[in-house]
Design a protein around this motif. Structure first.
Motif, mmCIF file in Angstrom:
data_model
loop_
_atom_site.group_PDB
_atom_site.id
_atom_site.type_symbol
_atom_site.label_atom_id
_atom_site.label_comp_id
_atom_site.label_asym_id
_atom_site.label_seq_id
_atom_site.Cartn_x
_atom_site.Cartn_y
_atom_site.Cartn_z
ATOM 1 N N LYS A 1 0.816 -1.209 0.000
ATOM 2 C CA LYS A 1 0.000 0.000 0.000
ATOM 3 C C LYS A 1 0.858 1.271 0.000
ATOM 4 N N GLY A 2 2.139 1.092 -0.029
ATOM 5 C CA GLY A 2 3.026 2.247 -0.038
ATOM 6 C C GLY A 2 4.459 1.812 -0.233
ATOM 7 N N GLY A 3 5.377 2.765 -0.139
ATOM 8 C CA GLY A 3 6.787 2.452 -0.291
ATOM 9 C C GLY A 3 7.258 2.620 -1.721
ATOM 10 N N TYR A 4 8.370 1.965 -2.029
ATOM 11 C CA TYR A 4 8.999 2.177 -3.340
ATOM 12 C C TYR A 4 9.234 0.904 -4.135
ATOM 13 N N PHE A 5 8.803 -0.238 -3.581
ATOM 14 C CA PHE A 5 9.187 -1.485 -4.241
ATOM 15 C C PHE A 5 8.064 -2.520 -4.287
ATOM 16 N N VAL A 6 8.190 -3.394 -5.286
ATOM 17 C CA VAL A 6 7.436 -4.640 -5.275
ATOM 18 C C VAL A 6 8.477 -5.748 -5.211
ATOM 19 N N SER A 7 8.263 -6.673 -4.284
ATOM 20 C CA SER A 7 9.212 -7.760 -4.103
ATOM 21 C C SER A 7 8.651 -8.993 -4.794
ATOM 22 N N PHE A 8 9.410 -9.531 -5.704
ATOM 23 C CA PHE A 8 8.940 -10.671 -6.484
ATOM 24 C C PHE A 8 9.735 -11.913 -6.090
ATOM 25 N N ALA A 9 8.988 -12.945 -5.668
ATOM 26 C CA ALA A 9 9.635 -14.214 -5.329
ATOM 27 C C ALA A 9 9.482 -15.148 -6.513
ATOM 28 N N ALA A 10 10.541 -15.240 -7.284
ATOM 29 C CA ALA A 10 10.504 -16.100 -8.468
ATOM 30 C C ALA A 10 10.639 -17.568 -8.052
ATOM 31 N N MET A 11 10.404 -18.452 -8.990
ATOM 32 C CA MET A 11 10.622 -19.873 -8.735
ATOM 33 C C MET A 11 12.053 -20.046 -8.224
ATOM 34 N N PRO A 12 12.247 -20.747 -7.111
ATOM 35 C CA PRO A 12 13.597 -20.886 -6.563
ATOM 36 C C PRO A 12 14.600 -21.316 -7.629
ATOM 37 N N GLY A 13 15.754 -20.680 -7.572
ATOM 38 C CA GLY A 13 16.813 -21.036 -8.515
ATOM 39 C C GLY A 13 16.737 -20.287 -9.836
ATOM 40 N N THR A 14 15.836 -19.297 -9.942
ATOM 41 C CA THR A 14 15.720 -18.620 -11.243
ATOM 42 C C THR A 14 16.011 -17.119 -11.195
ATOM 43 N N ALA A 15 16.180 -16.535 -10.013
ATOM 44 C CA ALA A 15 16.299 -15.076 -9.935
ATOM 45 C C ALA A 15 17.502 -14.558 -10.727
ATOM 46 N N LYS A 16 18.650 -15.187 -10.539
ATOM 47 C CA LYS A 16 19.857 -14.731 -11.257
ATOM 48 C C LYS A 16 19.656 -14.807 -12.764
ATOM 49 N N THR A 17 19.039 -15.918 -13.203
ATOM 50 C CA THR A 17 18.791 -16.077 -14.636
ATOM 51 C C THR A 17 17.870 -14.980 -15.158
ATOM 52 N N ILE A 18 16.795 -14.710 -14.418
ATOM 53 C CA ILE A 18 15.835 -13.696 -14.850
ATOM 54 C C ILE A 18 16.527 -12.336 -15.003
#
Lengths: 426, 426
Positions: free
Chosen positions: B346-363
């Motif tokens: 409802k506020g702030g500066y970010f949306v935190s996205f939890a990708a499928m484990p093991g894929t964040a670096k690739t994304i």
């Protein structure tokens, strides 16, 4: 005038009675004056009032395309670097711009030494002992920083050409626990001494036992002379260090605190690339960036080195008459009495008065009890202890001319009174 | 939509071919977009352009009679304290005003702990080990500070009501090497989570094994909601600590970095008198005072809490549509696929996205190679290591709406592509 020490006991006693009477009269005036700090007077600050209403709402993009309103620009904007580089005579790429307080930058530098060492050296907090050389009389706030971090301070006597370089070389080249020396190389605080060329060259040619020894070179009064035609010039330490094959030896600081506003200027650090890389390694953790809008304001207001020089002439026109009052009164009233000595500085913010040994505390206490605050006795020495109880820092800038006349009359009276008392005590 | 994990291998392979083709097309667009940092957009900064031409040349004297152009005023001017005290709901005497960077204030606080301890405790540099609790995902720059000082960081899982308080209590109350915890209690960075009343109360009622344990409470987004009628309220930690008989437990920080100008705001520290006395003991060595003119500018521009609230509505009008783009696209394109989760802040500066484990670096690497810079994978975890390689911080504020649409389309494509690749690898 006859030297006090050549007076007979009865002559001294007569003089004492006269001085005590004058002091009682003075006390009744109810003065409330402050000559304790090197603060610019309001009229000096007025010179920069253009900074209070400067309009930068169509010019907030820096020369390198940065929106100065936003985050970023860790080391400052190029146009501010240029301004300081000209002032320092240092290449622009060896200069970074900091916030409003160069004292804070120096504090951070010492704090970083304690926690992280310097350029890869052992953090000072892991060493048995760390020492700093403190030319004295010197700047009390420098000494407070090293004291705050538990660094042992070694007093180095000041001479009329700068710190006693024999002592400096002995300690720096011989003792690896010595990690730094505090210097105000031009119009030193409080004596107004400018280091001679030989002094600067001997600094540049030091061969420190400690690889993380640095010269902490606080160029606070770089353009702060009273008269364009009668000013001191000091050798460029940065250049001399390079010539001596000692490029990393110097950390140089400066600020606009006594050019624009004491509370809202900008400051700078100049040093070798290796030093700056090390500093930035911490800075990038410490902050996302300094206030770049205040840098812009300064650049728009002062424009270039000529702008700064023209501005400093206006400061001199205000501050020079105040120094003349101090120096004239001292010469006329104390000269030849053998109860005090002083130098005649060509710039800076202070006159340093060496009272008869053992009388400084008494003088300052007498002044205080008659309504005039002076810098605390001993403040110009490490740990606040003047071994001779002699040095008194006179700061003429803040009071008005009328106040200064009153304050100096009282000061001189107190110097005489303390001197006679001391002589009578034997 | 069908979950990716329920697709057959041939279905996944068909999907992979489609996604690879789309990605190749996307790469050809030559995008150059940055969603890596929580920087306000230029239109947000424009809201405060009044600060760029505000005229304070007849009003530079503070409410307590200080010439704001000169030295002095170590803890800030009263009118700025009042502004922050209202914002914080903390008594004005418990607030001091700092320079443009609250990050710098927090860095100084940690640095001071290392060199001087906290309120008389043993300096941390003399201890075998010092630990900090780091709720994660969290703010990368907090973690960088503790890492810089060699403090061991312990990851505390974040829940939807704040840090896992069972874990916090276990460590704080049981381990005297634990000296602090980093908190962003409202609209947390990066998840946008606001701590529940129970969480705040459990914080206030900690019984730390270390007497110099403090809660480092970074209230960066205190008035940064998107909708006046749909905002989070958090309990007042200062008040709760007092009620719990723990007045010295909290060190609270805030700034105008995302209210006025990110690079040229003012910041504040709120804490008990005992904490502030300790802090000022170092501050008075560190600086003669902060930039009081910038405080004055802020007071004149914002006037009071209502002024700030009205101003924040204008920020919300710019920033809310950007969050809607991110959240709508995620819901429409990723929702139900089982390849990522997120919260709706409802506020702030970010949306935190939890990708499928093991894929964040690739994304993030896929995004980069197609011209969109995201915050580095792992940045939201201590030491930059996300054990699940899952968390991605989306910062929608800086790009334009058009850019954001493009960037999110690419991001979603990369999430899908990385997800399918991962599933096919088994």
């Amino acid at each position: 005038m006859k030297k006090y020490e050549s007076l007979s006991k009865p002559e001294l006693e007569t003089l004492l009675n006269e001085l005590e009477a004058s002091y009682k009269t003075a006390q009744k005036k109810g003065l409330k004056l402050d000559m304790s700090r090197g603060k610019p007077a309001p009229e000096q600050l007025d010179l920069s009032n253009g900074l209070l209403n400067i309009n930068i709402d169509d010019s907030y993009i820096s020369k390198d395309g940065l929106d100065c309103r936003n985050y970023g620009g860790l080391t400052g904007i190029p146009e501010a670097k240029l301004l300081f580089a000209e002032l320092f005579c240092v290449p622009v790429e060896n200069t970074i711009i900091n916030g409003n307080s160069s004292l804070n930058v120096m504090y951070d530098m010492i704090s970083r030494g304690v926690t992280h060492g310097v350029m890869g050296s052992t953090p000072w907090c892991r060493l048995e002992k760390v020492k700093f050389l403190c030319p004295a009389p010197g700047y009390d706030r420098h000494f407070k920083i090293t004291e705050h971090f538990g660094i042992e301070m070694i007093t180095i006597p000041m001479t009329e050409t700068g710190p006693d370089m024999d002592a400096v070389e002995k300690y720096v080249n011989g003792d690896k626990e010595v990690k730094g020396i505090w210097c105000v190389p031009k119009y030193s605080n409080p004596q107004g001494i400018s280091y001679s060329d030989e002094t600067v060259r001997r600094f540049a040619n030091l061969r420190p036992a400690a690889k993380d020894f640095r010269i902490y070179w606080d160029n606070a009064y770089i353009v702060h002379h009273f008269d364009d035609n009668n000013q001191d010039e000091i050798l460029d330490l940065f250049n001399e260090c390079n010539k001596a094959g000692n490029p990393d030896l110097a950390l140089m600081f400066s600020s606009f605190s006594k050019i624009s506003f004491s509370g809202a200027g900008i400051s700078a650090t100049s040093a070798s690339k290796a030093n700056l890389d090390f500093i930035q390694n911490s800075m990038q953790i410490q902050t996302i960036g300094p206030d770049k809008l205040n840098m812009l304001r300064h650049v728009h207001f002062f424009k270039n080195l000529d702008g700064i020089k023209a501005h400093m002439q206006k400061h001199a026109a205000i501050i020079k008459p105040k120094f003349e009052i101090v120096l004239t009164k001292l010469a006329e009233e104390i000269g030849g009495l053998g109860i005090g000595e002083w130098l005649n500085p060509k710039g800076g913010y202070f006159v340093s008065f060496a009272a008869m040994p053992g009388t400084a505390k008494t003088i300052i206490s007498l002044c205080k009890e008659a309504g005039v605050t002076m810098t605390e006795a001993g403040a110009t020495y490490p740990y606040g202890i003047d071994p001779n109880d002699s040095n008194i820092r006179i700061a003429p800038s803040f009071p008005t001319v009328a106040e200064l006349n009153q304050a100096m009359d009282l000061f001189i009276l107190c110097v005489k009174l303390a001197g006679v008392r001391k002589l009578l005590q034997g």
